[in-house]
Motif scaffolding. Structure first.
Motif, short mmCIF file in Angstrom:
data_model
loop_
_atom_site.label_atom_id
_atom_site.label_comp_id
_atom_site.label_asym_id
_atom_site.label_seq_id
_atom_site.Cartn_x
_atom_site.Cartn_y
_atom_site.Cartn_z
N PRO A 133 42.22 65.40 -3.83
CA PRO A 133 43.46 66.12 -4.16
C PRO A 133 43.17 67.41 -4.92
O PRO A 133 42.21 67.49 -5.70
CB PRO A 133 44.22 65.12 -5.05
N VAL A 134 43.98 68.41 -4.70
CA VAL A 134 43.78 69.70 -5.37
C VAL A 134 43.77 69.54 -6.89
O VAL A 134 42.95 70.16 -7.59
CB VAL A 134 44.87 70.70 -4.94
N GLU A 135 44.65 68.71 -7.43
CA GLU A 135 44.77 68.59 -8.88
C GLU A 135 43.47 68.14 -9.55
O GLU A 135 43.20 68.53 -10.69
CB GLU A 135 45.90 67.61 -9.25
N HIS A 137 40.46 68.92 -8.77
CA HIS A 137 39.38 69.91 -8.70
C HIS A 137 39.43 70.80 -9.94
O HIS A 137 40.39 71.55 -10.15
CB HIS A 137 39.52 70.77 -7.44
N ALA A 142 36.08 74.50 -8.19
CA ALA A 142 36.73 75.62 -7.51
C ALA A 142 35.79 76.82 -7.42
O ALA A 142 35.69 77.48 -6.37
CB ALA A 142 38.01 76.01 -8.24
N VAL A 183 45.98 72.76 7.58
CA VAL A 183 45.62 72.02 6.37
C VAL A 183 45.69 70.52 6.59
O VAL A 183 46.63 70.03 7.24
CB VAL A 183 46.55 72.41 5.20
N GLY A 188 40.93 68.78 -0.30
CA GLY A 188 40.41 69.54 -1.42
C GLY A 188 40.59 71.04 -1.25
O GLY A 188 41.59 71.51 -0.71
N LEU A 189 39.61 71.80 -1.70
CA LEU A 189 39.69 73.25 -1.64
C LEU A 189 38.96 73.83 -0.44
O LEU A 189 38.80 75.05 -0.34
CB LEU A 189 39.10 73.84 -2.93
N TYR A 190 38.55 72.95 0.49
CA TYR A 190 37.83 73.45 1.67
C TYR A 190 38.73 74.35 2.52
O TYR A 190 38.36 75.49 2.84
CB TYR A 190 37.32 72.27 2.50
N PRO A 192 41.52 75.95 1.68
CA PRO A 192 41.82 77.21 1.01
C PRO A 192 40.68 78.23 1.10
O PRO A 192 40.93 79.42 1.29
CB PRO A 192 42.08 76.79 -0.43
N THR A 193 39.45 77.77 0.99
CA THR A 193 38.34 78.72 1.10
C THR A 193 38.22 79.27 2.51
O THR A 193 37.93 80.46 2.71
CB THR A 193 36.99 78.10 0.69
#
Length: 341
Positions: A133-135, A137, A142, A183, A188-190, A192-193
């Protein structure tokens, strides 16, 4: 007046020169291997996966290859050098951590010196993946994700572009992902990157078109590489740092982050039994070589690569149409049209 296309744009800058392949405007036929003789190609992240098989493929097609990886010396570098020696391939292994601007600048300058000028092709392949989950990370995770997947390619492109612009030719290949266009929850942040990499690559493509430089975004689906082993390590490290106030909302997802690295033999067996098992990491460098074999000015901006799963293709087409519409009347619209048409 002749309709403006990327081919006429590139011709206007003096770069409509002999293609990698003999065909006019098309990739080499499936039965013919692309000829990369005389081309210098630098690849990041060649210790495994797409980068390693790519380094070998391009060299076997005649290219001068600069295979870069971090943490040298390491066994993977020795193995690559041995294969190159045994097969008489032109592969030079160089140190490069995309998170170090000093090392990026030094290594690309060294490669340009060895190549006798600007690189013909830069392949940004190095990347990291870990979910959750994003939270959960933290800023350390990040920074690691964006520093590798976004800022890393930015560093290498900034290092290579001045010489490419001076020569008015070159190709930049950025390895994105299906998840650079859609998405998946828990990823995770994969994503978004990769979304950021996609946007940066497309914007760059418009800006460097007047300089005779092309950008190719490769969007792989799932492939059987060592990414799962590295992913487990990064996720374990993250899970150990998550404060309870964040972890408490995602008990099951956090528990999965703590799972041990997968057994390579079991992963291989599971892959062989799934539709993804029909995929082979060589698909990615094959697709890149195919596009490089096209005449300058005819190469696509994006290429989705997977034998089974390419759900991003309709998104790519909608995005293309919207970008073209938005470009109408824009001062820079001519370059958008040149790239997307």
């Amino acid at each position: 007046m002749e309709e403006l296309t990327r081919r006429t744009v590139l011709a206007g800058t003096g770069t409509l020169v002999a293609a990698f392949a003999a065909s006019a405007g098309n990739a080499a036929s499936p039965a013919a291997k692309p000829d990369l003789k005389g081309k210098s190609i630098l690849i990041t992240g060649t210790s495994s996966g797409f980068g390693r098989v790519g380094a070998l493929l391009y060299a076997r097609l005649g290219a001068q290859v600069f295979a870069t990886m971090r943490n040298l010396p390491r066994p993977e570098a020795d193995e690559l050098r041995k294969i190159a020696k045994d097969e008489k391939l032109d592969i030079t292994v160089l140190p490069l951590d995309v998170r170090s601007e000093a090392q990026v600048n030094a290594t690309i300058a060294q490669a340009e010196k060895l190549a006798g000028g600007a690189l013909d092709v830069l392949v940004n392949n190095a990347g990291v993946v870990f979910g959750g989950p994003v939270e959960v990370h933290d800023m350390e995770a990040a920074q690691f994700a964006f520093d590798t997947n976004v800022f890393g390619p930015l560093r290498t492109m900034r290092a290579a572009l001045p010489a490419m612009r001076a020569r008015k030719s070159g190709v930049i290949v950025n390895i994105s992902s299906q998840q650079g266009r859609f998405v998946m929850a828990g990823g995770g942040l994969y994503a978004p990157t990769k979304f950021a990499l996609e946007a940066m690559s497309e914007q760059l493509a418009y800006e460097v078109a007047p300089h005779g430089i092309e950008v190719l975004i490769i969007e792989p689906g799932g492939y059987p590489t060592s990414v799962g082993i590295n992913r487990a390590r990064y996720q374990n490290e993250l899970a150990a740092r998550i404060p309870e106030r964040h972890a408490s909302g995602y008990a099951e997802q956090v528990a999965r982050l703590k799972a041990p690295p997968p057994d390579p033999a079991r992963v291989a067996a599971a892959m062989a039994a799934s539709p993804m098992g029909r995929s082979d990491p060589i698909d990615i460098p094959n697709a890149i070589a195919e596009v490089l074999a096209m005449t300058p000015g005819s190469r696509p901006l994006r290429r989705a690569v997977h034998p089974v799963s390419r759900p991003q293709e309709p998104i790519n087409e909608v995005s293309r149409q919207v970008q073209l519409k938005l470009a109408e009347g824009s001062p820079n619209g001519v370059w958008v049209k040149a790239v997307l048409d």
